[in-house]
Scaffold this active site. Structure first.
Site, PDB file in Angstrom:
ATOM      1  N   THR A  65       3.858   1.655   1.959  1.00 35.90           N
ATOM      2  CA  THR A  65       5.597   2.147   1.536  1.00 35.90           C
ATOM      3  C   THR A  65       5.789   3.563   2.300  1.00 35.90           C
ATOM      4  OG1 THR A  65       4.519   0.940  -0.747  1.00 35.90           O
ATOM      5  CG2 THR A  65       6.850   2.637  -1.052  1.00 35.90           C
ATOM      6  N   ALA A  66       5.500   4.432   2.128  1.00 38.27           N
ATOM      7  CA  ALA A  66       6.392   5.880   2.952  1.00 38.27           C
ATOM      8  C   ALA A  66       6.622   5.786   4.332  1.00 38.27           C
ATOM      9  CB  ALA A  66       5.453   6.947   2.707  1.00 38.27           C
ATOM     10  N   GLY A 124       0.687  -1.261   0.445  1.00 39.18           N
ATOM     11  CA  GLY A 124       0.266   0.082  -0.089  1.00 39.18           C
ATOM     12  C   GLY A 124       0.889   1.417  -0.233  1.00 39.18           C
ATOM     13  N   CYS A 125       0.102   2.252  -0.770  1.00 35.34           N
ATOM     14  CA  CYS A 125       0.652   3.508  -0.698  1.00 35.34           C
ATOM     15  C   CYS A 125       1.423   4.004   1.170  1.00 35.34           C
ATOM     16  CB  CYS A 125       0.333   4.621  -0.818  1.00 35.34           C
ATOM     17  SG  CYS A 125      -1.633   4.897  -0.198  1.00 35.34           S
ATOM     18  N   TYR A 126       0.434   3.746   1.603  1.00 35.85           N
ATOM     19  CA  TYR A 126       1.118   4.155   3.477  1.00 35.85           C
ATOM     20  C   TYR A 126       2.104   3.881   3.534  1.00 35.85           C
ATOM     21  CZ  TYR A 126      -2.681   7.937   3.915  1.00 35.85           C
ATOM     22  OH  TYR A 126      -4.033   8.883   3.968  1.00 35.85           O
TER      23      TYR A 126
END
Length: 342
Positions: free
Chosen positions: A159-160, A155-157
């Site tokens: 990954t960050a 997911g995007c969160y």
């Protein structure tokens, strides 16, 4: 050339994937599919996403059962930019042949099936596919990805957040008994292309959501190896994620130890950039990069790390391409970073 198709190509992530594959030196974009019920069925991708007009003229083909059953042996690569439930239902068929499947939904990211009932709202019934799936955090699990048939793109969160936290955890710098605190803001594109009141232009305002219950919290904790407190926010901008993370570190940790942890983790990973100033979204939006910067308070024993990514690229499409690169024996940055030698 490696034959590639995208299922769910009409959404923001699907369109970004199409653009990346269209320009890739080794992958060939052969077909784009959408749900048979999609309002975009039979349209050309460039007519749906104007920035691709005149570049990608492939039609958005309605996905039928016959096509679904043929893709696993007709294609080398299948990207799924589909809802979680669709990926869940289709995975056994799509992964039954020679094709390698890269799933950008959350349907195969976690091994605990109960998590899907608790956080995703559906009962996970594909135990065999779930067991096969490898987590596609490309800068950390490259060796696993290289031999996998099913890759669950993070997911995007996560990954960050994981890009910022894993170097610290792996180096043993995070103090026991203290939970890393992640506050992250995402652009509205993270909510998808489908119209909704909460993401409409006049309604969007900076706001926390999914507090202590967002589906990305168990994903971050599972692949970090420790619990976290994660609070996502919706921002009134189109794209990008900025995560600011506060970590209690061990008493003997100094700036040199932190610098070494990040350097060791990413010295051979050009997609991740260690900056000398606090990252901003303008530096990463439209790029495949994750930018990191940190500051340590040695007196209080706290470290603050900021991580910035494009949620549609490093948080989705470009990381999927990184994974595909690795799976087929290429450098992970191929087709994503254009290195120029003097």
């Amino acid at each position: 050339m490696i034959k590639t198709c995208i299922v769910g190509a009409s959404g923001y992530t699907g369109a970004e994937l199409a653009s990346l594959i269209h320009r890739h030196p080794r992958f060939e974009l052969n077909a784009l599919y959408v749900s048979a019920k999609s309002q975009d069925a039979d349209k050309k991708l460039g007519d749906v996403h104007g920035y691709l007009f005149g570049q990608i003229n492939l039609p958005l083909i309605p996905l039928t059962d016959d096509v679904l059953h043929s893709l696993s042996n007709e294609m080398d690569v299948i990207f799924l930019a589909t809802p979680h439930e669709a990926s869940h239902d289709w995975m056994p068929v799509l992964s039954s042949g020679k094709a390698k499947v890269f799933d950008l939904s959350g349907a195969f990211r976690l091994k605990d099936q109960q998590v899907f009932a608790d956080y995703y709202g559906f009962a996970h019934e594909q135990a065999a596919s779930l067991k096969q799936a490898v987590y596609g955090l490309a800068d950390w699990f490259a060796e696993d990805i290289k031999s996998a048939d099913i890759i669950a793109v993070p997911g995007c969160y996560p990954t960050a957040s994981l890009s910022a936290l894993k170097p610290l955890h792996e180096a043993g710098l995070i103090a026991d008994g203290h939970l890393p605190i992640i506050n992250a803001v995402s652009g509205v594109s993270g909510a998808g292309r489908k119209a909704a009141m909460g993401s409409s232009f006049c309604e969007v305002s900076l706001q926390a959501y999914g507090v202590l219950g967002h589906r990305h919290q168990p994903e971050i904790s599972a692949y970090l190896g420790r619990e976290v407190i994660f609070t996502p926010h919706l921002g009134n901008f189109k794209r990008g994620i900025l995560a600011t993370i506060t970590v209690k570190v061990n008493a003997d940790v100094d700036a040199g130890a932190v610098a070494n942890a990040f350097s060791h983790a990413y010295q051979n990973h050009p997609i991740v950039r260690i900056r000398d100033t606090w990252p901003k979204l303008d530096d990463v939006v439209g790029t495949p990069h994750c930018d990191l910067f940190w500051k340590l308070d040695t007196q209080k024993g706290y470290l603050v790390v900021t991580s910035a990514i494009d949620n549609l690229l490093k948080g989705a499409a470009s990381q999927a391409v990184q994974c595909a690169n690795l799976r087929f024996g290429f450098a992970s940055q191929l087709g994503l970073v254009h290195e120029v030698s003097a």
